[in-house]
Scaffold this active site. Structure first.
Site, PDB file in Angstrom:
ATOM      1  N   HIS A  24      21.123  -1.727 -21.167  1.00  0.00           N
ATOM      2  CA  HIS A  24      20.715  -3.025 -20.615  1.00  0.00           C
ATOM      3  C   HIS A  24      21.843  -4.062 -20.699  1.00  0.00           C
ATOM      4  O   HIS A  24      22.086  -4.807 -19.754  1.00  0.00           O
ATOM      5  CB  HIS A  24      19.472  -3.508 -21.373  1.00  0.00           C
ATOM      6  CG  HIS A  24      18.608  -4.455 -20.620  1.00  0.00           C
ATOM      7  ND1 HIS A  24      17.248  -4.531 -20.810  1.00  0.00           N
ATOM      8  CD2 HIS A  24      18.885  -5.383 -19.678  1.00  0.00           C
ATOM      9  CE1 HIS A  24      16.750  -5.462 -20.007  1.00  0.00           C
ATOM     10  NE2 HIS A  24      17.723  -5.991 -19.316  1.00  0.00           N
TER      11      HIS A  24
ATOM     12  N   LYS B 177      15.336   0.609 -19.232  1.00  0.00           N
ATOM     13  CA  LYS B 177      16.622   0.249 -19.845  1.00  0.00           C
ATOM     14  C   LYS B 177      16.506   0.264 -21.365  1.00  0.00           C
ATOM     15  O   LYS B 177      15.447  -0.069 -21.916  1.00  0.00           O
ATOM     16  CB  LYS B 177      17.053  -1.158 -19.398  1.00  0.00           C
ATOM     17  CG  LYS B 177      16.930  -1.381 -17.895  1.00  0.00           C
ATOM     18  CD  LYS B 177      17.433  -2.731 -17.435  1.00  0.00           C
ATOM     19  CE  LYS B 177      17.022  -2.988 -15.997  1.00  0.00           C
ATOM     20  NZ  LYS B 177      15.709  -3.630 -15.849  1.00  0.00           N
TER      21      LYS B 177
ATOM     22  N   ASP C 220      11.552  -1.526 -11.221  1.00  0.00           N
ATOM     23  CA  ASP C 220      12.598  -1.759 -12.222  1.00  0.00           C
ATOM     24  C   ASP C 220      11.979  -2.446 -13.440  1.00  0.00           C
ATOM     25  O   ASP C 220      11.550  -3.596 -13.363  1.00  0.00           O
ATOM     26  CB  ASP C 220      13.695  -2.663 -11.631  1.00  0.00           C
ATOM     27  CG  ASP C 220      14.841  -2.868 -12.611  1.00  0.00           C
ATOM     28  OD1 ASP C 220      15.769  -2.032 -12.611  1.00  0.00           O
ATOM     29  OD2 ASP C 220      14.808  -3.845 -13.381  1.00  0.00           O
TER      30      ASP C 220
ATOM     31  N   TYR D 121      11.182  -5.764 -21.551  1.00  0.00           N
ATOM     32  CA  TYR D 121      10.219  -6.553 -20.761  1.00  0.00           C
ATOM     33  C   TYR D 121       8.800  -6.449 -21.343  1.00  0.00           C
ATOM     34  O   TYR D 121       7.922  -7.236 -20.966  1.00  0.00           O
ATOM     35  CB  TYR D 121      10.182  -6.110 -19.293  1.00  0.00           C
ATOM     36  CG  TYR D 121      11.500  -6.237 -18.532  1.00  0.00           C
ATOM     37  CD1 TYR D 121      12.596  -6.915 -19.080  1.00  0.00           C
ATOM     38  CD2 TYR D 121      11.645  -5.682 -17.273  1.00  0.00           C
ATOM     39  CE1 TYR D 121      13.802  -7.007 -18.394  1.00  0.00           C
ATOM     40  CE2 TYR D 121      12.844  -5.780 -16.580  1.00  0.00           C
ATOM     41  CZ  TYR D 121      13.920  -6.442 -17.148  1.00  0.00           C
ATOM     42  OH  TYR D 121      15.105  -6.535 -16.461  1.00  0.00           O
TER      43      TYR D 121
END
Ligand SMILES: NC(=O)c1ccc[n+]([C@@H]2O[C@H](COP(=O)([O-])OP(=O)(O)OC[C@H]3O[C@@H](n4cnc5c(N)ncnc54)[C@H](OP(=O)(O)O)[C@@H]3O)[C@@H](O)[C@H]2O)c1
Length: 278
Positions: A109, A76, A46, A51
């Site tokens: 997200h 996302k 994930d 990120y």
């Protein structure tokens, strides 16, 4: 053969119930962490554009020698890319960074209800395009409140396959589970360990002693027995192995109930109604 059970999403796609999360793993540490996870047997990663480590996730999967089809990968949509043209560009960039020609799952997200004139519906319609053209096998939402989900359900063609929200023993989210069960939307529990904050709880500790397992293993098992999908994050090789070693024991119904009763409706992350970071 993997011992990690799959569940079947509302579009027929299979997803492993246990995966590996990479939020707050620095790009320079991500190849090592994801490689350790794949080596330990995880087959579900994930990540997210925000990120900053999609490239390294793709690199670890490429280096593993596993076929692309053997690893379920989620990414996302970035908060700054909700407008349809921006979402199209951002989706292309995620695929490019990962080095893939498709994703297994792509999520909005955050709903950002105070931005974009509250219009997450046209963003969702754009994700429907990616699903229809086969570049993502499933689409879903993260951090939506139940009323946001209901609006999508009323106004859009494709029902989300997945609903990724914060869940842990101190935040059990019972109120949304009914809606998801009714509409066959799979729940993914983010920060399943409450970022470590639930691991010193005495009830969890005593169940862990009874089971001869660690508190983290008990908490992950609790999620799975409630039917949720989880992807704990760790950069620590022993914990990466510990978190997947949860398929040789079970919790009784009373133990599951005792952990659920720890609920305090206490978030570790932001409130989706007000969160507006771009
Ligand atoms: N959709 C969203 O908005 C959203 C938000 C947050 C998270 N997520 C997803 O959920 C994933 C997991 O959430 P998270 O990373 O926030 O929190 P988490 O998995 O609940 O907790 C991670 C923390 O627990 C520690 N830990 C891991 N395994 C442990 C063990 N066996 N024993 C003791 N401590 C342990 C880790 O430390 P070390 O790393 O130092 O070992 C890290 O500090 C993320 O990586 C991301 O994929 C999604």
């Amino acid at each position: 053969m993997s011992v990690i059970p799959d569940i079947t999403l509302n579009n027929g796609q299979q997803i492993p119930m246990l995966g590996f999360g990479v939020f707050l793993i620095e790009p320079e540490d991500t190849v090592a962490a994801v490689s350790a996870a794949l080596e330990a047997g995880y087959r579900h990663i994930d990540t997210a554009e925000m990120y900053g480590n999609e490239k390294e996730v793709g690199e670890a999967i490429a280096r593993s020698g596993l076929d692309r089809s053997e690893v379920f990968v989620t990414s996302k949509l970035s908060n700054d890319a909700h407008r349809p043209d921006d979402a199209r560009r951002a989706f292309d960039e995620s695929l490019k960074a990962l080095g893939f020609d498709y994703l297994d799952l792509f999520l909005i997200h955050w709903p950002l209800p105070t931005r974009y004139d509250g219009d997450y519906v046209s963003t969702w319609s754009t994700l429907e395009e990616f699903y229809r053209d086969g570049r993502t096998r499933s689409i879903g939402v993260s951090n939506f409140q139940p009323r946001h989900l209901r609006r999508l359900h009323g106004e859009c063609e494709i029902i989300p396959a997945v609903y990724q929200i914060e869940v842990n023993p101190y935040l059990t989210r019972e109120e949304v589970r009914g809606f998801c069960a009714e509409h066959q939307i799979a729940v993914e529990a983010w920060s399943p360990l409450g970022r470590g904050q639930v691991l010193n709880d005495p009830t969890i500790g005593s169940i862990a002693r009874r089971a001869a397992k660690t508190p983290a293993q008990v908490v992950l098992r609790w999620h799975l027995q409630r039917g949720d999908i989880v992807f704990p994050k760790s950069v620590t090789p022993d914990r990466i192995k510990e978190n997947i070693d949860i398929f040789d024991f079970g919790l009784s119904a009373d133990e599951v109930e005792a952990i659920s009763a720890l609920n305090r409706n206490e978030r570790t992350g932001p409130d989706p109604d007000t969160f507006d970071a771009i």
